[in-house]
Design an enzyme around this catalytic site. Structure first.
Site, PDB file in Angstrom:
ATOM      1  N   GLY A   3      -3.421  39.934  50.221  1.00  9.69           N
ATOM      2  CA  GLY A   3      -2.973  40.150  51.517  1.00  9.69           C
ATOM      3  C   GLY A   3      -2.168  40.668  52.110  1.00  9.69           C
ATOM      4  N   ASP A  36      10.755  28.972  57.902  1.00 12.90           N
ATOM      5  CA  ASP A  36       9.484  29.478  58.388  1.00 12.90           C
ATOM      6  C   ASP A  36       8.632  28.630  58.195  1.00 12.90           C
ATOM      7  OD1 ASP A  36       8.363  31.329  59.724  1.00 12.90           O
ATOM      8  OD2 ASP A  36       8.173  32.840  58.293  1.00 12.90           O
TER       9      ASP A  36
END
EC number: 2.7.11.1
Length: 420
Positions: free
Chosen positions: A88, A215
């Site tokens: 990632g 978030d």
């Protein structure tokens, strides 16, 4: 999907904290940078959550079993942060696959994901400390487990790293995207919605302090080897409001397309902001589309605006369902989940349901859609092999049980909802 941050000027009711103390013994040099979420912030103040319980004292009283790693440990675990092991990459830094010794059985190793935070100064440090403080004291089957951390000087400066349990099946965002070689079945999407609701319910209501995720989005929902969904990335999380306050005032941060309208406009954060984001996520699961996609035709770029015209006609409603499902779903199940989304997307934040109420509604949909499966998690279908004011509980049940033409639109008045 880009993150954003805009300051809103003077925030007089912002909670102030004393100077932080490092969560690790070898991180004292960074203390001068400040943070809202250091261990001393947790133990040295006496704020109380909106539930009337002492939030910070409750957090500090919880045992922290995080392991402290050295840079050398993590270089060894990740083969010196090999690019071939990178799983990632983003504005926060990079994530690497690795292995560490199992403390219970040193002869065995366990897979981990090591997040190496980029050098973003104070903001990066605050997010690192936030994750250590929150994930270090909370534990739930639908939250990604933080195993340890590292904060150390080396030749490149101060290194901040976090070590998580490894989630081999990536994010929900990936599996909904064209990049994925497989398709999440409808039953699995329902289970993911249920798992995510469980995670948010725990954060909002099941502890003696409240955490607002801030978030919530599909890229922050990861899938383990059993396809259980877990919330990840708590760098922007905040403690809930203190007593006598209805909200927390803060700079507006998050991801475009998910943030609640009242939060964007005022900077006033409540748990209902997460509920809005959950509603957006439900429509992602239904449609397979991102909340904001500039690559779509102009009229289809904002997900909430695009689905709106289809909600008044149950016959046209099928047109918004992810075509990759190829009709393999029960339409009433999809419609009922859309009702839950619409409740979460109520313009008036106070009228949105609590996450525990959302979880109860989603659980009923899951049970009705998967009778007699013994609770087994539905599996993926390879793409190449496919053949073709607060809402009251009684009102919620009535809404879910009634599925006649026009009810979807009535629950979600286009005038009261604006895409972010």
């Amino acid at each position: 999907m880009k993150c954003f941050l805009f300051p809103l000027g003077d925030k007089k009711d912002e909670q102030r904290s004393p100077k932080p103390v490092s969560p690790t013994s070898n991180f004292s040099d960074v203390n001068k940078s400040g943070s809202d979420f250091s261990p001393r912030d947790v133990s040295g103040t006496s704020t109380v959550s909106s539930t009337g319980r002492n939030s910070n004292t409750s957090m500090s009283a919880r045992e922290n079993n995080l392991r402290e790693f050295t840079i050398g440990d993590l270089k060894s675990a990740t083969r010196n942060f090999s690019r071939s092991g990178m799983i990632g990459e983003g504005g926060f830094g990079c994530v690497f696959w690795g292995t560490i010794k199992n403390l219970e059985d040193p002869s065995k190793k366990i897979e981990v994901a090591v997040k190496q935070l980029g050098k973003r100064g104070l903001q990066g440090h605050k997010e690192w400390v936030t994750e250590v403080n929150f994930l270090g004291v909370v534990e739930h089957s639908n939250l990604v487990k933080l195993l340890g951390h590292c904060a150390e000087d080396d030749e490149r400066g101060i290194q901040r790293l976090l070590v998580y349990e490894y989630m081999p099946n990536q994010s929900v965002e990936f599996h909904l995207s064209p990049r994925s070689p497989t398709v999440l079945t409808w039953d699995l999407r329902l289970r993911i919605a249920q798992d995510a609701a469980r995670g948010l319910t725990y954060l909002h209501e099941e502890m003696d302090f409240q955490i607002i995720f801030r978030d919530f989005k599909s890229s922050n929902i990861l899938l383990d080897e059993n396809w259980t969904a877990k919330l990840s990335d708590f760098g922007l999380a905040r403690l809930g409001p203190s007593p006598g306050s209805s909200h927390v005032s803060t700079d507006v941060v998050g991801t475009m397309g998910y943030a609640a309208p009242e939060y964007i406009q005022t900077g006033r954060l409540t748990s209902k902001s997460d509920v809005w984001g959950y509603g957006v996520f439900i429509y992602e699961l239904i449609t397979g589309r991102r909340p904001l996609d500039r690559n779509k035709p102009k009229g289809e770029q904002k997900l909430l605006e695009w689905v709106r015209p289809y909600l008044s006609d149950t016959r046209r409603f099928r047109l918004i369902v992810d075509p990759r499902l190829e009709g393999k779903y029960m339409i009433k199940s999809v419609q009922k989940l859309a009702v839950v989304a619409n409740l979460c997307l109520t313009r008036n934040a106070k009228a949105r349901p609590k996450m525990s109420e959302v979880l109860e509604m989603v659980t009923k949909i899951v049970e009705a859609s998967s009778p007699g499966n013994g609770g087994k998690k539905p599996q993926l279908v390879p793409l190449k092999s496919q053949e073709t004011s607060r809402v009251e509980e009684g009102k919620n049940k009535k809404v879910l049980d009634g599925a006649e033409g026009g009810w979807l639109e009535k629950l979600w008045n286009p005038k009261n909802v604006r895409a972010c």
